[in-house]
Design an enzyme around this catalytic site. Structure first.
Site, PDB file in Angstrom:
ATOM      1  N   HIS A 189      17.040  -3.821   4.988  1.00 37.86           N
ATOM      2  CA  HIS A 189      18.075  -3.777   3.964  1.00 37.86           C
ATOM      3  C   HIS A 189      17.752  -2.743   2.877  1.00 37.86           C
ATOM      4  O   HIS A 189      16.670  -2.750   2.299  1.00 37.86           O
ATOM      5  CB  HIS A 189      18.205  -5.166   3.342  1.00 37.86           C
ATOM      6  CG  HIS A 189      19.383  -5.344   2.451  1.00 37.86           C
ATOM      7  ND1 HIS A 189      20.678  -5.208   2.882  1.00 37.86           N
ATOM      8  CD2 HIS A 189      19.464  -5.656   1.119  1.00 37.86           C
ATOM      9  CE1 HIS A 189      21.514  -5.448   1.880  1.00 37.86           C
ATOM     10  NE2 HIS A 189      20.794  -5.700   0.800  1.00 37.86           N
ATOM     11  N   SER A 211      24.172  -2.662  -0.988  1.00 38.24           N
ATOM     12  CA  SER A 211      24.141  -4.129  -0.943  1.00 38.24           C
ATOM     13  C   SER A 211      25.377  -4.707  -1.644  1.00 38.24           C
ATOM     14  O   SER A 211      26.505  -4.380  -1.257  1.00 38.24           O
ATOM     15  CB  SER A 211      22.841  -4.650  -1.566  1.00 38.24           C
ATOM     16  OG  SER A 211      22.648  -6.010  -1.260  1.00 38.24           O
ATOM     17  N   GLU A 225      18.597  -5.325   9.791  1.00 37.51           N
ATOM     18  CA  GLU A 225      18.936  -6.131   8.627  1.00 37.51           C
ATOM     19  C   GLU A 225      19.990  -7.186   8.949  1.00 37.51           C
ATOM     20  O   GLU A 225      20.827  -7.018   9.824  1.00 37.51           O
ATOM     21  CB  GLU A 225      19.400  -5.252   7.473  1.00 37.51           C
ATOM     22  CG  GLU A 225      20.720  -4.544   7.678  1.00 37.51           C
ATOM     23  CD  GLU A 225      21.183  -3.892   6.383  1.00 37.51           C
ATOM     24  OE1 GLU A 225      21.459  -4.651   5.433  1.00 37.51           O
ATOM     25  OE2 GLU A 225      21.254  -2.656   6.333  1.00 37.51           O
TER      26      GLU A 225
END
Length: 304
Positions: A270, A166, A240
């Site tokens: 995600h 991320s 995602e």
């Protein structure tokens, strides 16, 4: 002796670079807003499973966890007991640049042990400063500090792999760009999971951006150029919202001649990888991580 001198030289250069970084320079896609905290890990069921995995996890007896502080920045050092490691994974955690390692510690300790087991390397996780109190370039400075600390400990750049998910995936790429741009040694490879590479939105300015241009490559690596980059593994979930962030960078890196292994896992959300060992797709993703790490380090051994 020469290796220690070389490590000291690169460490000094990185300290200078980290200082220089201070002078450098959710989701909103053309309309709809999803706040940063909603990058999420899919459904409530997935969140519950992650919480369960974290709550039931304990550090394996054959691994040690050492808490470090380097120039005021907290770091965690995980390694197998009784084994002197020659290789290391630098883990840059996720959390939208607003959640610290203290907020997500169990998740990333689990991941650190996982990286250590798969790679046979030590793992350093840096608790970089987060926004809104510390916007850009704080996280980049702290990632540089951690990388420089590893070099100062005698780890050669070609024995280091940087990995992040991320925001940590975007920071992994930003660190690579900064090292390359400033003539500093690049690591052996990079791993990103669901990387957040584009913080440049029309109607929302992420806290990490601060007063800087959101399209700066060290903030939004999607705007970077990837000539001269080391091998990269870039994973993403097919469902995602950040999928395009990974695909765009992978395409640019391939066009620049970098060796890029990009895998999209259909139907995945995600950072689905953090649901190992319960989620089969997560286990498959980690199998791919293991193969990539072994291939990168094996290639270095053959080159020597």
């Amino acid at each position: 002796m020469k290796e220690k001198q070389r490590a000291a030289k690169w460490s000094l250069l990185l300290i200078v670079a980290a200082v220089a970084a201070g002078g450098v320079g959710t989701m909103l896609r053309d309309g709809g807003t999803v706040l940063a905290q909603d990058f999420g890990i899919g459904t409530n069921g997935n969140v519950a499973l992650l919480n369960e995995l974290n709550a039931n996890w304990t550090l394996p007896e054959d691994y040690s966890l050492e808490l470090l502080e380097v120039d005021g920045i907290a770091m965690e050092w995980v390694q197998e007991k009784g084994v002197e490691q020659e290789r290391v994974i630098l883990q840059l955690h996720g959390g939208a640049y607003t959640r610290s390692l203290a907020d997500n510690g169990a998740t990333y300790r689990r991941a650190a042990v996982q990286y250590a087991r798969l790679s046979g390397a030590a793992v350093l996780t840096v608790d970089y400063r987060v926004a809104p109190e510390y916007p850009y370039p704080a996280a980049l400075e702290d990632a540089l500090l951690a990388y420089g600390w590893l070099l100062g400990q005698g780890y050669a750049p070609d024995r280091i792999i940087i990995a992040g998910d991320s925001a940590g995936g975007g920071l992994t790429l930003a660190l690579g760009l900064y090292l390359r741009d400033n003539g500093l040694p690049l690591p052996a490879g990079l791993i990103t999971m669901s990387a957040w590479t584009d913080l440049n939105y029309r109607r929302w300015t992420p806290a990490y951006v601060g007063d800087h241009p959101a399209d700066h490559p060290y903030i939004s690596p999607i705007y970077g150029e990837y000539t001269g980059f080391p091998p990269m593994l870039m994973q993403a979930g097919g469902d995602e919202i950040l999928l395009k962030d990974t695909l765009a960078v992978a395409r640019k890196a391939e066009e620049a001649g970098a060796a890029v292994q990009q895998t999209t896992y259909p139907g995945m959300f995600h950072v689905f990888q953090m649901l190992f060992p319960k989620l089969p797709e997560a286990n498959s993703a980690w199998d791919e991580v293991e193969a990539f790490i072994q291939e990168v380090f094996a290639g270095l051994a053959q080159a020597k």
